[in-house]
Design a protein around this motif. Sequence first.
Motif, mmCIF file in Angstrom:
data_model
loop_
_atom_site.group_PDB
_atom_site.id
_atom_site.type_symbol
_atom_site.label_atom_id
_atom_site.label_comp_id
_atom_site.label_asym_id
_atom_site.label_seq_id
_atom_site.Cartn_x
_atom_site.Cartn_y
_atom_site.Cartn_z
ATOM 1 N N LYS A 662 6.509 7.421 -1.124
ATOM 2 C CA LYS A 662 7.352 6.595 -1.008
ATOM 3 C C LYS A 662 7.664 5.550 -0.075
ATOM 4 C CE LYS A 662 10.364 8.006 -4.810
ATOM 5 N NZ LYS A 662 11.600 8.254 -5.606
ATOM 6 N N THR A 663 7.756 6.224 1.360
ATOM 7 C CA THR A 663 8.049 5.432 2.596
ATOM 8 C C THR A 663 6.623 5.572 3.447
ATOM 9 O OG1 THR A 663 8.494 7.685 3.306
ATOM 10 C CG2 THR A 663 10.470 6.403 2.465
ATOM 11 N N LYS A 856 1.600 6.683 -6.263
ATOM 12 C CA LYS A 856 3.151 6.437 -6.139
ATOM 13 C C LYS A 856 3.627 6.155 -7.418
ATOM 14 C CE LYS A 856 4.243 2.809 -3.518
ATOM 15 N NZ LYS A 856 4.414 2.084 -2.167
ATOM 16 N N GLU A 857 3.130 4.954 -8.220
ATOM 17 C CA GLU A 857 3.775 4.518 -9.404
ATOM 18 C C GLU A 857 3.867 5.638 -10.531
ATOM 19 O OE1 GLU A 857 1.338 1.322 -10.769
ATOM 20 O OE2 GLU A 857 1.853 -0.133 -9.400
ATOM 21 N N THR A 861 4.827 12.645 -4.841
ATOM 22 C CA THR A 861 5.971 12.618 -3.898
ATOM 23 C C THR A 861 5.267 12.402 -2.721
ATOM 24 O OG1 THR A 861 6.092 14.831 -3.703
ATOM 25 C CG2 THR A 861 7.906 13.934 -5.258
#
Length: 889
Positions: A662-663, A856-857, A861
């Motif tokens: 995510k980041t 990611k979608e 993780t």
Amino acid sequence: MSFQHTAEIEVADTDGCPVGTLSISTRKIDQFRFLAQQVRARETASILRRLAKEGEGKRLEVPKLRNAMHSRFMLGLWMKAFRRAIGFALILFTGAATFGALHIDAQRNYALARQRYFENSQATARATAKTVEDSLGAIYENVRTLTYLPSVRNLDRHGTNLGDEGRATIQQIYNNLANSVSISEVYFLPLDFDPDRFDPVTGKLEEPILQFDQLIVNAKARGAAADQNKLQELDAHSLTRPPEEIETYEYHELAKQLAWLKANYPNSSSIDGLNVPVIGTKELITCDNTDFIHSGNDGDRSGFILSVPVFSADGSLRGSVSAIMLTSALRKLLPGSEYVIVNSGYGFESDQHQLPASLAADTHSFTAPDPNLIYSQVIPLSLNDPRSSWHLWAGFPNSRFESNVDAKSVRQFELSGYAAIVVVTLLAMACWYAIARSMSLQANAAETLERRVDERTAEIQHLATHDILTGLPNRGLLADTMDEALRSLRGSEKLAVHCVDLDRFKPVNDTLGHPIGDELLGAVAKRLKQQAGETAMVARVGGDEFIIIQLLFDGDAQAGALASRVIHALSGEFVIQGHKINIGASIGIAAFPDDGDSSEILIRNADLALYKAKMEGRGTCRSFEPGMDARLQERRLLEAELALAVANDQFVLHYQPLHDAKTSKLTGFEALVRWNHPRLGLLPPSEFIYLSEETGVIDTLGEWIMRQACVDAAQWPQPVKVAVNLSPAQFKQQGLALQVAAALAASNLLPARLELEITESVLLAHNEHTIQTLYSLRDLGVGIAMDDFGTGYSSLSYLRSFPFNRIKIDRSFVSLMCESSESRAIVKAVADLGSTLGMTTTAEGVETEDQYRLVKENGCTDVQGWLFGRPMPASDLPALFEAPRTLTA
């Protein structure tokens, strides 16, 4: 196999006189000639006579047979009177000679039975010694593990600084000791421990820091006692044990051990790696203040102390951890009263008062074998005790051998033989005048003796030339038969050598046991003989290795056809004791004269072809090619260089980054080993890891990778993790968890920052030891990840077998996400499964921005791949920490 020539035999009468010859074509018995060493001479002659009666070959020439028989009949009549005269003396002489021969044979059999009994007794004693050694070793390893724990190394005088995590770890190890090896008590002694000194905190004479179980229970109360302002708030029983448990005598023995450690191991500089010393004591009564009195009635309350030094972070002696092994627990390890565990330096002798009266009466004679016993041995026990050595004394009385089944059967056979000789002799003397009957009996006896000799000779010859397990010819008979076959080849005839090696046989032995593996080999041998037929010979030359030699009439295609039939036959299912087993086989072929002109060269070249077949995927057949030898030499050279590579510091670690999906924040690195080969340059793991597993180098290499990865990761900023791959071969070690704990302790790396990656092949055997090792590793606080998820056979069942912390989705699914909706569905399903089970999911092999966006979608993780960085040396990592890479998708 066809050999077109003529064989001749000489035929004799019953007295050995030649009466003619037989000349015959051997076209119908070629297979017997091919296996000539397996056929008895009597059987061969019988076959030839039968063929002669069928009219094949020439007639038996006996022109004077009638006259010879008449002359011998008349001579028999003339000798009849003479035989009557000497019959009585001959019978007596024969009886006496047979009596003596039986006596000699009985003595020889009795000596063999005695030797077998000695060998069996020795094996039993060594197995008992191994059991005792393993139990003492388990105590030592667990206590040594306690000494390495930071919570134990830093323990203050009254245990007030022990945290919850330290208590949990200590409690687990203490439970292992108490449940597995019957440990009565475990103590921690600080360096200044003095049992004669008054302790102002507890209000009594100084004790060791209490047994670890009580230390855990009363740790908070002791913390309050350290604060003088809260001393009045303590319960009266918080700091004290009942008076009957104050073991003054034990405390003095503990103090003596600690004093010895101070004098001999003041610091850890004299200790090499994990080779930590352990010292013991004489036998004493637990929970008492008196010395141990050998009354024979205190076995359940007696034991001895084993102590291991504890060193602080700077290497100086911090104190010791001591455990008490109960004598009753030792008794359970011994199968009988003929064993004594001895340590003469400490004066320790276990259960010597229970020895039978038939054994040695002197209880101090257990340092050497007793020459008066049929079997007695002193077996050293491996325990790292620098002060005194431990031994197992074993001694069996002569009466046990006399009552042994073998000895009894020999004696009974001897007595029965004597009785039989007497009876036969008396009967012969009574009937000596019946010459005709006597002659018949003698002829029958001679025939019986000859048959027995022939049978015994054939049996010995068969054992010497055949594999006991499968009944196939062994390597020696194979070489002789090949040499004979090569000499007999004529014209365009060729000989093919097939080297057959079973695929997936070792897992059968490892998972189902050797008895089933042996039965499986017998079934394999039957199928091989069925496929080989009468024109080929099958031999077993190794554990799961067979060789087929085949006479070729129609060229090399005939060899390929046989190899195909064998591979097909062995790929079929075997049912052994209710187990359905599938193995398969790989085959290498070499043919005479194209691939060699001797049996040794042909077998070696066929073995080279077999190696190529196994390297190309198994379950295949390959023929020899000249270049194979050079490739094998290169492999063997690489194996030899690999054995020295760790010692020569030729390996380096590269690290590939892992990022939060995510980041895109850097979360850790995967350690990947490289071989900096002085001749071939930097080699990836695919070039040498499989060799290290086959040669056993993986144990040393894996330990080095673990230590180096922990040392490198300890220098990274928290909470960046390091992931280390474990080979399935490493799980065969007994001390893998201890090895990981030692690497963490040596590097001061937090266990939570270490993650161990395994593939599903580790769990393939469903081995209890493997699962226990995984739980032991997780108890250390490290993470466990399932690598290459989705590429095996039963990955979902493995997630149920063990609660992993992370699932790593194989790159083969990630690479196709942009083109294949099925791959995207699989990645999403695995990510959802990981989320449901509380596991993180890492997508491997992310190389493009589109792949990053899709993983990611779909719920992954973490991500890993060339998009975020290729494997790099440790020296390149600081740049990533200073300016971490951020991606958006």
